[in-house]
Motif scaffolding. Structure first.
Motif: not given
Length: 455
Positions: A28-30, A108, A102
């Motif tokens: 879910g990285a933005t 995110n 992360r």
């Protein structure tokens, strides 16, 4: 254990056959936080969209080269020796493979370190990471690998007024204030999540002062880790309503904060310690004696890289007899250089003079470069100091007591200019002379309190 493994499958990053894009989508990285160190050791970078990061990660991301000439206030310092810099062409920050993590402190978001390059692919010589890599390349050409361990000391305050949590002087005490315990625990937990080993974390000598120890590992990886941890500590403290600083001497009447640099060399061919020789006194090999002697002989010339701020010299001067001398000793915490350990796996040299705010890349590079110079010249160290090394010793050279003097010595250092590169030394000097000039022209609260009503 390697701190920042550059292979696939690193902690917190993509692994197996999963592509980078698939991994970023799955977690879910933005946002991608791209970071690199400037000459002060401060973080520069950009927050990028995932799509933009994936599109240009091979080519690199553009930054104005002026970013390498910014003083701590963010103003650009013109370097008179390089008038071509006035056009401020772009430099490219290229993500380091395997450094993608992360980031637990930002939702995110993933973090990645970067190397700096010119548009034609040449490395940016003034980049601190390149400076250290340059020195390490010279070390490897001589058949050695550099192993470094670091002690990072810092303060936690309630605010910028430097009011510490009410813990008192409780070094090693495990019953900290709840605020201190929460921050330290969060720092250690975040390091673990990022794959950065911590050997220990504990209260230091002064109220609100803490220490985090990075275990021995290859030098460049440890410098990367120190750069990341210092930024994380400040961010975590801020998120918890506290203020964190690695400044050498934030409190006049309390202990200063240092960056203690533990060093050893291993043979590339055998993997064994090059510092240990069981047939010699204390286990010190001839190579370690030469390395130690070089670091001691050129300590004054490297002092500006170890103590790079006006404030740092107030830590060095906070001694019983007014300053530091170029001394060394066996397990002697009052000496500038301390030899520790009695076995092949533990024998090492500790540089104890570097201030908490020293750029880890440049400080490590200075240690190794001056040590190598001692090896090349077959230098021999003086007699080790026993007892209180703060006392004036007639046969030991006193070290610089202010940044102005230290900068003059660095400017004239052939050893460090050749090892670190002319461009990096000149850029560093330009930035630091700017600090000296601004400090010397400022009007301090002390001057007003001392003189205003009397004259």
């Amino acid at each position: 254990m390697r701190i920042l493994d550059t292979s696939e499958g690193c902690p917190g990053g993509p692994c197996g056959r999963e592509s980078l894009g698939e991994w970023l989508d799955r977690i879910g990285a933005t946002t991608v936080r791209l970071e690199w160190s400037d000459l002060h050791g401060l973080s520069r970078g950009k927050r990028l969209s995932v799509a933009h990061f994936l599109q240009l990660r091979e080519e690199g991301f553009a930054f104005s080269s002026a970013a390498l000439s910014m003083n701590p206030r963010g103003n650009v310092v013109t370097q008179l020796k390089a008038p071509q810099d006035l056009g401020w062409p772009n430099i490219l920050a290229r993500p380091l493979p395997g450094s993608l993590r992360r980031l637990p402190t930002e939702p995110n978001t993933v973090q990645v370190l970067a190397d700096l390059h010119h548009a034609d692919g040449r490395p940016v010589e003034e980049s601190p990471r390149h400076v250290l890599r340059r020195v390490l390349s010279s070390t490897r050409s001589r058949g050695f690998e550099v192993c470094i361990g670091l002690e990072l000391e810092f303060y936690l305050f309630r605010d910028r007024e430097c009011v510490p949590p009410p813990a008192g002087k409780q070094v090693y005490h495990l019953r900290q204030t709840p605020a201190e315990a929460r921050v330290l625990r969060a720092i250690l937990d975040t390091m673990e999540a990022l794959g950065i080993p911590a050997e220990a974390g504990f209260p230091e000598d002064a109220p609100g002062q803490l220490e985090v120890v990075l275990p021995p590992a290859p030098a460049l990886e440890v410098a990367d880790a120190a750069f990341l941890v210092r930024n994380l500590a400040k961010e975590i403290a801020s998120q918890q309503g506290l203020f964190c600083t690695f400044l050498s001497k934030p409190l006049a009447d309390e202990s200063g904060s240092g960056l203690h640099i533990h060093q050893s060399l291993a043979s590339l061919s055998s993997g064994l310690s090059a510092f240990y020789d069981g047939t010699q006194e204390g286990g010190l090999s001839h190579l370690l004696r030469h390395y130690l002697a070089g670091q001691l002989a050129y300590l004054p010339q490297a002092f500006a890289l170890y103590l790079p701020t006006i404030n740092a010299y107030k830590r060095a001067l906070n001694r019983e007899h007014g300053g530091l001398a170029a001394t060394w000793g066996f397990d002697n915490r009052t000496a500038a250089l301390r030899v520790l350990g009695r076995s092949p796996g533990s024998l090492r040299l500790e540089n104890r003079v570097a201030g908490g705010e020293a750029n880890p890349y440049l400080a490590i590079a200075a240690c190794v470069a001056t040590g190598l110079a001692g090896i090349e010249a077959d230098l021999e160290p003086p007699t080790p100091t026993t007892g209180n090394a703060y006392a004036p010793v007639s046969d030991h050279q006193l070290l610089p007591t202010n940044l102005r003097h230290a900068l003059d010595l660095l400017d004239g250092s052939r050893i460090l200019r050749e090892a670190l590169g002319e461009a990096a030394v000149d850029r560093f000097l330009a930035l630091k002379w700017d600090e000296v000039r601004r400090f010397e022209s400022s009007i301090t609260d002390w001057e007003r309190a001392e003189y205003l009503d009397l004259f």
